[in-house]
Motif scaffolding. Structure first.
Motif, PDB file in Angstrom:
ATOM      1  N   PRO A  37     -11.923  44.142  16.678  1.00 32.60           N
ATOM      2  CA  PRO A  37     -10.536  44.150  17.147  1.00 32.60           C
ATOM      3  C   PRO A  37     -10.209  45.350  18.041  1.00 32.60           C
ATOM      4  CG  PRO A  37     -10.634  43.974  14.733  1.00 32.60           C
ATOM      5  CD  PRO A  37     -12.026  44.157  15.220  1.00 32.60           C
ATOM      6  N   ILE A  38      -9.281  45.101  18.972  1.00 32.47           N
ATOM      7  CA  ILE A  38      -8.743  46.144  19.848  1.00 32.47           C
ATOM      8  C   ILE A  38      -7.329  46.431  19.355  1.00 32.47           C
ATOM      9  CG2 ILE A  38      -7.919  46.540  22.220  1.00 32.47           C
ATOM     10  CD1 ILE A  38     -10.410  44.760  23.054  1.00 32.47           C
ATOM     11  N   ASP A  39      -6.963  47.694  19.254  1.00 29.73           N
ATOM     12  CA  ASP A  39      -5.700  48.074  18.597  1.00 29.73           C
ATOM     13  C   ASP A  39      -4.471  47.553  19.345  1.00 29.73           C
ATOM     14  OD1 ASP A  39      -3.654  49.140  17.145  1.00 29.73           O
ATOM     15  OD2 ASP A  39      -4.502  51.167  17.054  1.00 29.73           O
ATOM     16  N   ARG A  40      -3.819  46.517  18.778  1.00 32.72           N
ATOM     17  CA  ARG A  40      -2.673  45.889  19.436  1.00 32.72           C
ATOM     18  C   ARG A  40      -1.457  46.810  19.468  1.00 32.72           C
ATOM     19  NH1 ARG A  40      -1.083  42.390  16.202  1.00 32.72           N
ATOM     20  NH2 ARG A  40      -0.386  40.546  17.310  1.00 32.72           N
ATOM     21  N   ARG A  41      -1.401  47.788  18.558  1.00 28.50           N
ATOM     22  CA  ARG A  41      -0.239  48.691  18.515  1.00 28.50           C
ATOM     23  C   ARG A  41      -0.184  49.586  19.749  1.00 28.50           C
ATOM     24  NH1 ARG A  41      -1.976  51.407  13.064  1.00 28.50           N
ATOM     25  NH2 ARG A  41      -3.886  51.297  14.298  1.00 28.50           N
ATOM     26  N   LEU A  42      -1.320  49.694  20.468  1.00 33.26           N
ATOM     27  CA  LEU A  42      -1.360  50.560  21.648  1.00 33.26           C
ATOM     28  C   LEU A  42      -1.141  49.792  22.947  1.00 33.26           C
ATOM     29  CD1 LEU A  42      -4.200  53.023  20.608  1.00 33.26           C
ATOM     30  CD2 LEU A  42      -1.970  53.719  21.490  1.00 33.26           C
ATOM     31  N   ILE A  43      -0.866  48.491  22.827  1.00 37.17           N
ATOM     32  CA  ILE A  43      -0.737  47.676  24.039  1.00 37.17           C
ATOM     33  C   ILE A  43       0.735  47.517  24.435  1.00 37.17           C
ATOM     34  CG2 ILE A  43      -1.184  45.406  25.062  1.00 37.17           C
ATOM     35  CD1 ILE A  43      -3.553  45.147  23.110  1.00 37.17           C
ATOM     36  N   ASP A  44       0.999  47.738  25.716  1.00 41.17           N
ATOM     37  CA  ASP A  44       2.314  47.438  26.282  1.00 41.17           C
ATOM     38  C   ASP A  44       2.175  46.097  26.997  1.00 41.17           C
ATOM     39  OD1 ASP A  44       4.596  47.140  27.759  1.00 41.17           O
ATOM     40  OD2 ASP A  44       4.545  49.151  28.652  1.00 41.17           O
ATOM     41  N   THR A  45       2.599  45.006  26.330  1.00 36.66           N
ATOM     42  CA  THR A  45       2.335  43.670  26.885  1.00 36.66           C
ATOM     43  C   THR A  45       3.052  43.445  28.211  1.00 36.66           C
ATOM     44  OG1 THR A  45       4.074  42.832  25.460  1.00 36.66           O
ATOM     45  CG2 THR A  45       1.821  42.515  24.715  1.00 36.66           C
ATOM     46  N   SER A  46       4.112  44.217  28.479  1.00 37.99           N
ATOM     47  CA  SER A  46       4.837  44.004  29.738  1.00 37.99           C
ATOM     48  C   SER A  46       3.981  44.395  30.949  1.00 37.99           C
ATOM     49  CB  SER A  46       6.145  44.789  29.736  1.00 37.99           C
ATOM     50  OG  SER A  46       5.871  46.177  29.862  1.00 37.99           O
ATOM     51  N   LEU A  47       2.933  45.157  30.714  1.00 35.33           N
ATOM     52  CA  LEU A  47       2.040  45.548  31.819  1.00 35.33           C
ATOM     53  C   LEU A  47       0.911  44.537  32.034  1.00 35.33           C
ATOM     54  CD1 LEU A  47       1.511  49.376  31.184  1.00 35.33           C
ATOM     55  CD2 LEU A  47       2.673  48.348  33.142  1.00 35.33           C
ATOM     56  N   MET A  48       0.800  43.595  31.099  1.00 34.01           N
ATOM     57  CA  MET A  48      -0.332  42.667  31.156  1.00 34.01           C
ATOM     58  C   MET A  48       0.078  41.362  31.831  1.00 34.01           C
ATOM     59  SD  MET A  48      -2.879  43.954  28.762  1.00 34.01           S
ATOM     60  CE  MET A  48      -3.524  42.587  27.812  1.00 34.01           C
ATOM     61  N   THR A  49      -0.853  40.768  32.588  1.00 36.45           N
ATOM     62  CA  THR A  49      -0.594  39.448  33.161  1.00 36.45           C
ATOM     63  C   THR A  49      -0.869  38.394  32.092  1.00 36.45           C
ATOM     64  OG1 THR A  49      -2.879  39.109  33.857  1.00 36.45           O
ATOM     65  CG2 THR A  49      -1.434  40.267  35.418  1.00 36.45           C
ATOM     66  N   ALA A  50      -0.389  37.177  32.362  1.00 35.18           N
ATOM     67  CA  ALA A  50      -0.610  36.080  31.405  1.00 35.18           C
ATOM     68  C   ALA A  50      -2.104  35.842  31.204  1.00 35.18           C
ATOM     69  CB  ALA A  50       0.078  34.820  31.911  1.00 35.18           C
ATOM     70  N   CYS A  64      -6.135  40.607  14.604  1.00 34.78           N
ATOM     71  CA  CYS A  64      -6.517  39.766  15.740  1.00 34.78           C
ATOM     72  C   CYS A  64      -5.486  38.669  16.031  1.00 34.78           C
ATOM     73  CB  CYS A  64      -7.878  39.118  15.477  1.00 34.78           C
ATOM     74  SG  CYS A  64      -9.234  40.296  15.475  1.00 34.78           S
ATOM     75  N   ALA A  65      -4.316  38.745  15.414  1.00 37.04           N
ATOM     76  CA  ALA A  65      -3.293  37.705  15.643  1.00 37.04           C
ATOM     77  C   ALA A  65      -2.960  37.637  17.124  1.00 37.04           C
ATOM     78  CB  ALA A  65      -2.045  38.032  14.834  1.00 37.04           C
ATOM     79  N   PRO A  66      -2.654  36.416  17.636  1.00 36.45           N
ATOM     80  CA  PRO A  66      -2.358  36.283  19.075  1.00 36.45           C
ATOM     81  C   PRO A  66      -1.196  37.185  19.469  1.00 36.45           C
ATOM     82  CG  PRO A  66      -2.441  34.124  17.999  1.00 36.45           C
ATOM     83  CD  PRO A  66      -2.579  35.140  16.914  1.00 36.45           C
ATOM     84  N   ILE A  67      -1.353  37.843  20.589  1.00 37.48           N
ATOM     85  CA  ILE A  67      -0.343  38.800  21.034  1.00 37.48           C
ATOM     86  C   ILE A  67       0.681  38.106  21.912  1.00 37.48           C
ATOM     87  CG2 ILE A  67      -1.394  39.612  23.183  1.00 37.48           C
ATOM     88  CD1 ILE A  67      -0.907  42.479  22.089  1.00 37.48           C
ATOM     89  N   SER A  68       0.264  37.029  22.612  1.00 37.41           N
ATOM     90  CA  SER A  68       1.168  36.395  23.573  1.00 37.41           C
ATOM     91  C   SER A  68       2.306  35.664  22.890  1.00 37.41           C
ATOM     92  CB  SER A  68       0.385  35.472  24.511  1.00 37.41           C
ATOM     93  OG  SER A  68      -0.579  34.756  23.806  1.00 37.41           O
ATOM     94  N   VAL A 117     -13.421  36.929  17.641  1.00 37.18           N
ATOM     95  CA  VAL A 117     -13.779  37.961  16.655  1.00 37.18           C
ATOM     96  C   VAL A 117     -13.496  37.435  15.249  1.00 37.18           C
ATOM     97  CG1 VAL A 117     -13.263  40.293  15.800  1.00 37.18           C
ATOM     98  CG2 VAL A 117     -13.394  39.868  18.282  1.00 37.18           C
ATOM     99  N   VAL A 118     -12.329  36.795  15.064  1.00 37.30           N
ATOM    100  CA  VAL A 118     -11.984  36.266  13.728  1.00 37.30           C
ATOM    101  C   VAL A 118     -13.022  35.232  13.304  1.00 37.30           C
ATOM    102  CG1 VAL A 118     -10.321  34.878  12.433  1.00 37.30           C
ATOM    103  CG2 VAL A 118      -9.513  36.696  13.950  1.00 37.30           C
ATOM    104  N   LYS A 119     -13.386  34.361  14.240  1.00 41.77           N
ATOM    105  CA  LYS A 119     -14.314  33.284  13.915  1.00 41.77           C
ATOM    106  C   LYS A 119     -15.701  33.848  13.562  1.00 41.77           C
ATOM    107  CE  LYS A 119     -15.724  28.850  15.927  1.00 41.77           C
ATOM    108  NZ  LYS A 119     -17.012  29.105  16.590  1.00 41.77           N
ATOM    109  N   GLU A 120     -16.221  34.736  14.425  1.00 40.05           N
ATOM    110  CA  GLU A 120     -17.601  35.166  14.240  1.00 40.05           C
ATOM    111  C   GLU A 120     -17.773  36.271  13.207  1.00 40.05           C
ATOM    112  OE1 GLU A 120     -20.225  35.358  17.511  1.00 40.05           O
ATOM    113  OE2 GLU A 120     -18.954  34.121  18.802  1.00 40.05           O
ATOM    114  N   VAL A 121     -16.861  37.235  13.215  1.00 41.96           N
ATOM    115  CA  VAL A 121     -16.959  38.340  12.259  1.00 41.96           C
ATOM    116  C   VAL A 121     -16.348  37.936  10.917  1.00 41.96           C
ATOM    117  CG1 VAL A 121     -16.153  40.699  11.764  1.00 41.96           C
ATOM    118  CG2 VAL A 121     -17.053  40.133  14.033  1.00 41.96           C
TER     119      VAL A 121
END
Ligand code: ZN
Ligand code: ZN
Length: 598
Positions: free
Chosen positions: A546-559, A592-596, A572-576
């Motif tokens: 997993p990549i730390d979702r608490r550090l993500i500013d989703t407004s900077l990300m494209t769809a 790993c919950a969906p962020i979008s 990651v959820v499936k394989e790990v």
């Protein structure tokens, strides 16, 4: 004895030895006779003489002066480790050793060097610099440091192991045939890189930490059996039986005669002057062999992992991802209590990797960097710098494992407590770079320098950058840093299917925090490029964590970027997740919950 007195007395011993040998200066490189990143303790000559412990450096000591040359990674570290009143630090690029030699040596001076530790290319540069100064470069038969180092450790005696075809994917006999084909037009090639020898003969060693290379040279003849020069004590019955079919084993001391025999038959011999000890070039030349220069013929096929090595890499990454996931959950629970130090955390991560039951070694020394320590890209946690993980601070951990089916290298950056808006902005820009490089499709023939911008674009937009390469090649249960291809601002090696590289953009704010996100990727031929007319390549992400979702500013990300991240986390959820249960599985699902859809 204080550090300064120790350096002073060791320099004095070396200067006395210079006089005995009728020399006026001596070169002390950090490298051993195999030019690797890690050396066994007997070969830590530069550290013994100067106190400097970096992975690359070189000292030149004259009767009255001493200089140490280091690259940009070590300009701060070198000053904290050496006595600058006795040895002057020099920047490797701004004032390279050759320029210093030319400026410092005088007519008639004799600069000694150990021709087993200095490559043919390096020796050529030093020789030319000496000539310009009217001095001469003199190869010594025995190393001066070895002569004065009283309690120099013995050479390691670890046994060699075979790397079975079940992991290597191909037999050593098949690889030897390919190398013989690749050196067409030559009678032989001298292999001096220990990872080439390990790869070619399906052997692994345990002499140096983190890198299971085989400390041995080999000569592959275009016709007839290959020769392997290795200390006999390192060979088990199993390895002897394996080698019997493919090579003649000889002692390291016998290589001189083997090279002279090539000269006697006027053989055309290939060497890679960037890696080959100057002594090998010299013996071949003096004995009238025809020396041809070119790159080591093992480098490319070793980098292009075969199908079994690729499958091994996937399995190793999944296993390592399980250890990393369990570790990150533990960290999230324990770190906010404020009791953990960087070294505690590194030890716990090692424990999680050991729980896999298959860990052979780490692939390099874990970099656990909290707060301002993370701003040093090559931070090394030691007793003096060991820091407690603080609340509302960033924690970066770069680490990897050696498993028989693959080598891993992963960095995750997490927040302990609450991030600032700036931290989230910077983290998101680094993540965008990592994602954009992961998703790219590129025509065959493209090299890493053409893709590097993808990892930096979002940082450049904000007037930011990072001062290290974006990616390096990674071996298959071999060196974690492997050539020939890299992703950086200048690399010109085309990427080829089967190569494993790191994808590790970062951002460093001096004195405050550092961010790096690193996944390993495999170059493959994607099936999803429709309608075009060019053969395309892409990357398959191997690292699963997993990549730390608490550090993500989703407004900077494209769809598109968000959907890549969601798809990655779902994978990651499936394989790990298959290897976890109970609270650990729940933690992974939540991380790993969906962020979008947030
Ligand atoms: Zn790393
Ligand atoms: Zn890396």
């Amino acid at each position: 004895m204080t550090h300064a007195t120790q350096t002073r007395s060791r320099l004095a011993l070396l200067r006395t030895e210079l006089k005995v040998r009728k020399l006026t200066a001596f070169i002390v490189p950090r490298q051993d006779e195999f030019q690797g990143e890690y050396v066994a303790s007997y070969a830590e000559r530069l550290h013994w003489l100067t106190g400097f412990s970096g992975s690359w450096g070189l000292a030149i000591v004259t009767l009255s002066k001493a200089a140490i040359f280091v690259d940009g990674r070590y300009t701060i570290q070198v000053r904290s480790q050496i006595d600058t009143r006795l040895i002057t630090p020099q920047h490797l690029i701004d004032e390279p050793p050759a320029a210093w030699i030319e400026k410092t040596l005088k007519k008639g001076d004799r600069l000694g060097f150990d021709p087993w530790l200095v490559t043919a290319d390096q020796a050529k540069r030093y020789r030319e610099a000496c000539e310009k100064a009217g001095a001469s470069l003199v190869a010594v038969d025995t190393n001066l440091i070895d002569a004065i180092w009283d309690d120099q450790p013995a050479r390691p005696t670890a046994k060699i192991e075979t790397q079975p075809t079940q992991f290597a994917g191909r037999s050593a006999a098949d690889k030897l045939k390919d190398v013989q084909k690749a050196i067409a037009g030559h009678d032989a090639v001298v292999l001096t890189q220990p990872d080439s020898v390990a790869w070619l003969l399906n052997l692994r060693g345990h002499d140096v930490p983190f890198t299971p290379v085989v400390p041995a040279y080999a000569i592959v003849h275009a016709k007839g059996r290959s020769e392997l020069f290795i200390a006999p004590g390192k060979l088990t019955e199993d390895v002897k039986a394996h080698l019997k079919k493919i090579a003649v084993t000889k002692t390291p001391a016998e290589i001189g005669d083997a090279l002279k025999a090539l000269g006697k038959s006027k053989a055309k011999v290939l060497i890679d002057p960037a890696w080959t000890p100057d002594r090998i070039r010299e013996v071949l030349t003096k004995s009238k062999a025809v020396v041809a220069t070119g790159s080591d013929p093992c480098t490319l096929p070793k980098a292009r992992k075969n199908a079994i090595e690729q499958e091994g890499a996937r399995t190793a990454q999944r296993r390592d991802g399980v250890a990393m996931t369990r570790f990150l959950r533990w960290l999230e629970i324990e770190a906010p209590k404020g009791q953990l130090s960087e070294l505690d955390v590194a030890a716990k991560l090692l424990w999680f990797r050991q729980q896999t039951g298959l860990l052979k070694d780490l692939s390099f020394e874990t970099i656990p960097a909290s707060g301002p320590n993370a701003a040093i890209p090559h931070y090394h946690a030691a007793a003096e710098s060991n820091r407690k993980l603080g609340l509302n601070e960033i924690f970066l951990i770069d680490s990897g494992g050696q498993y028989q089916d693959g080598t891993t290298d992963i960095t995750r950056t997490v927040i302990i407590g609450q991030p600032t808006d700036e931290m989230r902005d910077r983290f998101t820009r680094v993540l965008k770079g990592m994602i954009n490089l992961s998703r790219i499709r590129f025509p065959k023939g493209t090299c890493g320098s053409q893709l590097d911008v993808l990892a930096r674009g979002a940082l450049w937009t904000a007037g930011l950058d990072f001062d290290h390469g974006t990616g390096h090649g990674v071996g298959s249960y071999l060196s974690v840093h492997e050539g020939p291809a890299r992703i950086n601002k200048s690399d010109r090696t085309p990427l080829e299917p089967g190569m494993i590289l790191s994808n590790e953009p970062g951002f460093y704010k001096q004195g405050e925090y550092g961010i790096r996100i690193e996944n390993l990727v495999l170059v493959h031929e994607p099936k999803d490029v429709a309608g075009g007319d060019r053969p395309m390549l892409g990357f398959e992400t191997l690292t699963l964590c997993p990549i730390d979702r608490r550090l993500i500013d989703t407004s900077l990300m494209t769809a598109d970027e968000l959907s890549w991240l969601d798809a990655y986390h779902a994978r990651v959820v499936k394989e790990v997740g298959d290897f976890l249960e109970g609270e650990e599985l729940e933690w992974l699902q939540q991380a790993c919950a969906p962020i979008s859809s947030d």
